[in-house]
Motif scaffolding. Structure first.
Motif, PDB file in Angstrom:
ATOM      1  N   GLU A 174      -6.291  -7.087   3.712  1.00 37.84           N
ATOM      2  CA  GLU A 174      -5.165  -6.668   4.688  1.00 37.84           C
ATOM      3  C   GLU A 174      -5.594  -5.958   5.893  1.00 37.84           C
ATOM      4  N   GLN A 175      -6.605  -4.899   5.832  1.00 36.23           N
ATOM      5  CA  GLN A 175      -7.182  -4.376   6.872  1.00 36.23           C
ATOM      6  C   GLN A 175      -7.889  -5.299   7.987  1.00 36.23           C
ATOM      7  N   ARG A 226      -5.095  -6.866   9.725  1.00 34.81           N
ATOM      8  CA  ARG A 226      -4.288  -6.403  10.805  1.00 34.81           C
ATOM      9  C   ARG A 226      -5.069  -5.795  11.743  1.00 34.81           C
ATOM     10  N   ASP A 251       3.930 -10.215   4.720  1.00 37.31           N
ATOM     11  CA  ASP A 251       4.239 -10.898   3.650  1.00 37.31           C
ATOM     12  C   ASP A 251       4.299 -12.144   3.323  1.00 37.31           C
ATOM     13  N   PHE A 273       0.692 -14.014   4.015  1.00 35.84           N
ATOM     14  CA  PHE A 273      -0.072 -13.759   2.795  1.00 35.84           C
ATOM     15  C   PHE A 273       0.344 -14.742   1.631  1.00 35.84           C
ATOM     16  N   THR A 308      -1.650 -12.951  -1.473  1.00 30.75           N
ATOM     17  CA  THR A 308      -0.880 -11.531  -2.011  1.00 30.75           C
ATOM     18  C   THR A 308      -1.797 -10.994  -2.867  1.00 30.75           C
ATOM     19  N   ARG A 334      -4.859  -8.862  -1.354  1.00 32.73           N
ATOM     20  CA  ARG A 334      -4.685  -7.987  -0.148  1.00 32.73           C
ATOM     21  C   ARG A 334      -5.532  -6.745  -0.205  1.00 32.73           C
ATOM     22  N   SER A 335      -5.890  -6.100  -1.258  1.00 32.93           N
ATOM     23  CA  SER A 335      -6.696  -4.960  -1.443  1.00 32.93           C
ATOM     24  C   SER A 335      -7.956  -4.999  -1.756  1.00 32.93           C
ATOM     25  N   ARG A 349      -5.847 -13.805   9.612  1.00 33.88           N
ATOM     26  CA  ARG A 349      -6.193 -12.928  10.817  1.00 33.88           C
ATOM     27  C   ARG A 349      -5.495 -13.725  12.292  1.00 33.88           C
TER      28      ARG A 349
END
Length: 245
Positions: free
Chosen positions: A96-97, A100, A113, A116, A122, A125-126, A144
């Motif tokens: 996710e980073q 973003r 959301d 993803f 989903t 994401r982390s 991205r």
């Protein structure tokens, strides 16, 4: 037909050369001229080494040593996105980073959301890039690119080095996210069936120094481009361009 008042992607590269380590001048592009209409998915198809990636580097502003000119859609270089052969994810940031980090300030709090979800990201994401398969890393690179809502998207063989099953899955995902967020696309490939599956129009290049040999329009809806239809399209393509690989 081009919508009124909307500028296409226009390319007119008169000449691009490289100098080899031995001091020999090599012509890479010569008289390369084409347009990509607003909202069109175009594929740049040509043999390996003919100058396809060099063309993208010029359009991305990464190579300014050439003669000629180009015009980006809507004249907005701030809304360009690119996906390369390698995902180019920052290893110390999560999925996710990584997505973003490319967003302009006004999009920083954007809800990702649905994007993803479409790309099947989903659950990851982390996670960090080292925890991803190559296929998932490629999906993150696509996310991205689309998250910025670009006016033009450049794709440089984004499914290279993947097994055919994974590549096929990612091509379908690309079409799903592009259909949900249409934008002008120029994709480099040397894979004819990939171009026949994805493109509205194929721009066929000659061997180096590259110029446009011709174009191949695909008016059939993508949902009807099954294996048999792709075989027929490939036969038709080779009748028009018998000397292509």
């Amino acid at each position: 037909m081009q919508p009124a008042g909307v500028a296409p992607l226009k390319v007119d590269i008169v000449k691009k050369t490289f100098r080899s380590a031995e001091g020999v001048t090599i012509d890479v592009l010569r008289g390369l001229s084409f347009e990509v209409r607003q909202g069109e998915f175009a594929c740049l198809l040509g043999p390996s080494g003919c100058g396809k990636t060099t063309t993208l580097r010029i359009l991305l502003g990464l190579d300014r040593e050439f003669s000629g000119s180009y015009q980006l859609p809507e004249g907005s270089p701030k809304r360009i996105a690119a996906v390369f052969q390698e995902p180019v994810l920052l290893p110390w940031r999560t999925v996710e980073q990584n997505v973003r980090i490319a967003l302009p300030p006004r999009f920083k709090g954007k809800d990702l959301d649905s994007l993803f979800e479409i790309l099947g990201l989903t659950p990851v994401r982390s996670l960090y890039p080292s925890e991803l398969s190559l296929g998932l890393a490629r999906r993150a690179a696509l996310a991205r690119a689309f998250a910025t809502e670009p006016s033009v998207l450049f794709l440089d063989e984004p499914f290279a080095s993947l097994d055919e099953r994974t590549a096929g899955r990612l091509r379908r995902l690309l079409m799903t996210v592009w259909a949900a967020r249409p934008t002008t696309v120029l994709m480099v490939t040397h894979n004819l069936r990939e171009a026949l599956l994805l493109a509205d129009r194929i721009i066929v290049l000659t061997p180096r120094p590259a110029r446009v040999l011709g174009t191949f329009d695909l008016r059939l809806s993508r949902e009807f481009r099954d294996t048999r239809t792709l075989d027929d399209l490939a036969l038709e393509f080779h009748k028009r361009f018998p000397d292509t690989e």
